[in-house]
Design a protein around this motif. Structure first.
Motif, short mmCIF file in Angstrom:
data_model
loop_
_atom_site.label_atom_id
_atom_site.label_comp_id
_atom_site.label_asym_id
_atom_site.label_seq_id
_atom_site.Cartn_x
_atom_site.Cartn_y
_atom_site.Cartn_z
N PRO A 86 -23.59 35.75 -7.95
CA PRO A 86 -22.50 35.47 -7.00
C PRO A 86 -21.93 36.78 -6.45
N ASP A 87 -21.29 36.68 -5.30
CA ASP A 87 -20.69 37.88 -4.71
C ASP A 87 -19.58 38.42 -5.61
N LEU A 88 -18.78 37.52 -6.16
CA LEU A 88 -17.74 37.91 -7.12
C LEU A 88 -17.76 36.92 -8.27
N VAL A 89 -17.44 37.41 -9.45
CA VAL A 89 -17.31 36.54 -10.62
C VAL A 89 -16.15 37.06 -11.45
N LEU A 90 -15.32 36.14 -11.92
CA LEU A 90 -14.27 36.49 -12.86
C LEU A 90 -14.73 36.05 -14.23
N VAL A 91 -14.77 37.01 -15.15
CA VAL A 91 -15.24 36.74 -16.50
C VAL A 91 -14.15 37.08 -17.50
N ARG A 92 -14.26 36.48 -18.66
CA ARG A 92 -13.32 36.79 -19.74
C ARG A 92 -13.44 38.26 -20.10
N ALA A 93 -12.31 38.89 -20.37
CA ALA A 93 -12.27 40.33 -20.62
C ALA A 93 -13.18 40.73 -21.78
N GLU A 94 -13.23 39.93 -22.83
CA GLU A 94 -14.05 40.29 -23.98
C GLU A 94 -15.54 40.32 -23.62
N ALA A 95 -15.98 39.51 -22.67
CA ALA A 95 -17.38 39.53 -22.23
C ALA A 95 -17.69 40.78 -21.42
N ALA A 96 -16.69 41.29 -20.73
CA ALA A 96 -16.89 42.46 -19.86
C ALA A 96 -16.75 43.77 -20.62
N SER A 97 -16.44 43.71 -21.89
CA SER A 97 -16.23 44.95 -22.64
C SER A 97 -17.39 45.29 -23.56
N VAL A 111 -15.12 32.22 -15.29
CA VAL A 111 -14.00 31.32 -14.98
C VAL A 111 -14.02 30.93 -13.51
N LEU A 112 -14.47 31.85 -12.66
CA LEU A 112 -14.52 31.62 -11.21
C LEU A 112 -15.71 32.36 -10.64
N VAL A 113 -16.45 31.70 -9.75
CA VAL A 113 -17.50 32.37 -8.99
C VAL A 113 -17.18 32.21 -7.51
N VAL A 114 -17.49 33.26 -6.74
CA VAL A 114 -17.22 33.28 -5.31
C VAL A 114 -18.51 33.61 -4.58
N GLU A 115 -18.85 32.80 -3.60
CA GLU A 115 -20.01 33.04 -2.75
C GLU A 115 -19.54 33.19 -1.31
N VAL A 116 -19.90 34.31 -0.68
CA VAL A 116 -19.67 34.51 0.75
C VAL A 116 -20.96 34.10 1.44
N VAL A 117 -20.89 33.06 2.25
CA VAL A 117 -22.07 32.47 2.86
C VAL A 117 -22.65 33.40 3.92
N PRO A 139 -15.51 26.58 -14.39
CA PRO A 139 -14.39 25.74 -13.93
C PRO A 139 -14.04 25.84 -12.44
N HIS A 140 -14.23 27.02 -11.83
CA HIS A 140 -13.77 27.20 -10.45
C HIS A 140 -14.85 27.84 -9.58
N PHE A 141 -14.90 27.39 -8.32
CA PHE A 141 -15.86 27.90 -7.35
C PHE A 141 -15.18 28.04 -5.99
N TRP A 142 -15.35 29.19 -5.36
CA TRP A 142 -14.86 29.39 -3.99
C TRP A 142 -16.05 29.71 -3.10
N ARG A 143 -16.10 29.03 -1.95
CA ARG A 143 -17.11 29.33 -0.94
C ARG A 143 -16.40 29.90 0.28
N VAL A 144 -16.88 31.03 0.77
CA VAL A 144 -16.24 31.72 1.88
C VAL A 144 -17.15 31.66 3.09
N GLU A 145 -16.60 31.16 4.19
CA GLU A 145 -17.35 31.04 5.45
C GLU A 145 -16.64 31.85 6.52
N LYS A 146 -17.37 32.25 7.53
CA LYS A 146 -16.79 32.95 8.68
C LYS A 146 -16.12 31.91 9.57
#
Length: 194
Positions: A86-97, A111-117, A139-146
């Protein structure tokens, strides 16, 4: 004149590639994804993509709680045959360390994934990837369109636990203001300054 031989990874193994293969195959093009056991290569992005991603990344970094980390263009292992980026992903801090050698995260840490189409990924970003993300329990997904001009339009989805699918919870044109997974307020018009 003879053609250059194809790299070994150009021919998929019987049953397709696996998520572990992405870490083992040498010289894969940058940002290669695994969707349904097939390698997917990213083409050059349109000029909308980078500023839209940066605007959301900035806004998420400014508001994310200490328990979460924003990561850009990192793959997420959904299952054995699917490892999108995904273009952006929010992950739990312990996974990123875990260290600087991470090449991706587990779906259970996202927790959240974001895709810019993008034009070449419309079908995947609008249909297949959300389906895969929801099935993996993100749990959460955002799709970004122009939208109009350069303005992004953000489609916000939340996973409905009983069905395991995403339901739309909002379409944001001028301002992205949500309360889950945490309070976010981003002026989407800020893209004009990027």
């Amino acid at each position: 004149m003879t053609a250059e031989p194809l790299p070994a990874w150009a021919i998929p193994p019987r049953g397709g590639f696996t998520s572990d293969d992405l870490d083992r195959i040498p010289d894969l093009p940058p940002h290669t994804e695994l969707i349904d056991g097939s390698l997917v290569f990213v083409s050059p992005q349109k000029s909308f993509h980078s500023p839209a991603m940066y605007l959301l990344e900035q806004g998420l970094r400014a508001t994310a709680p200490e328990t979460l980390r924003v990561r850009r263009e990192m793959s997420v292992v959904l299952n054995r045959r699917n490892r999108p980026e995904p273009d952006l992903v929010l992950v739990r801090a312990e996974a990123a360390s875990d260290g600087a050698d991470e090449t991706g995260y587990q779906a259970s840490d996202a927790v959240l994934v974001v895709e810019v189409v993008s034009p070449d990924s419309e079908e995947r970003d609008r249909k297949r990837k959300p389906q895969l993300y929801a099935e993996a329990g993100i749990p959460h997904f955002w799709r970004v369109e122009k939208g109009e001009g350069r303005l992004p339009v953000v489609y916000v989805f939340e996973r409905e636990p009983a069905t395991g699918t995403y339901v739309a919870t909002g379409i944001h044109h001028d301002r992205l203001k949500v309360s889950v997974p945490f309070a976010v307020d981003i002026d989407l018009g800020g893209i004009e300054r990027l």
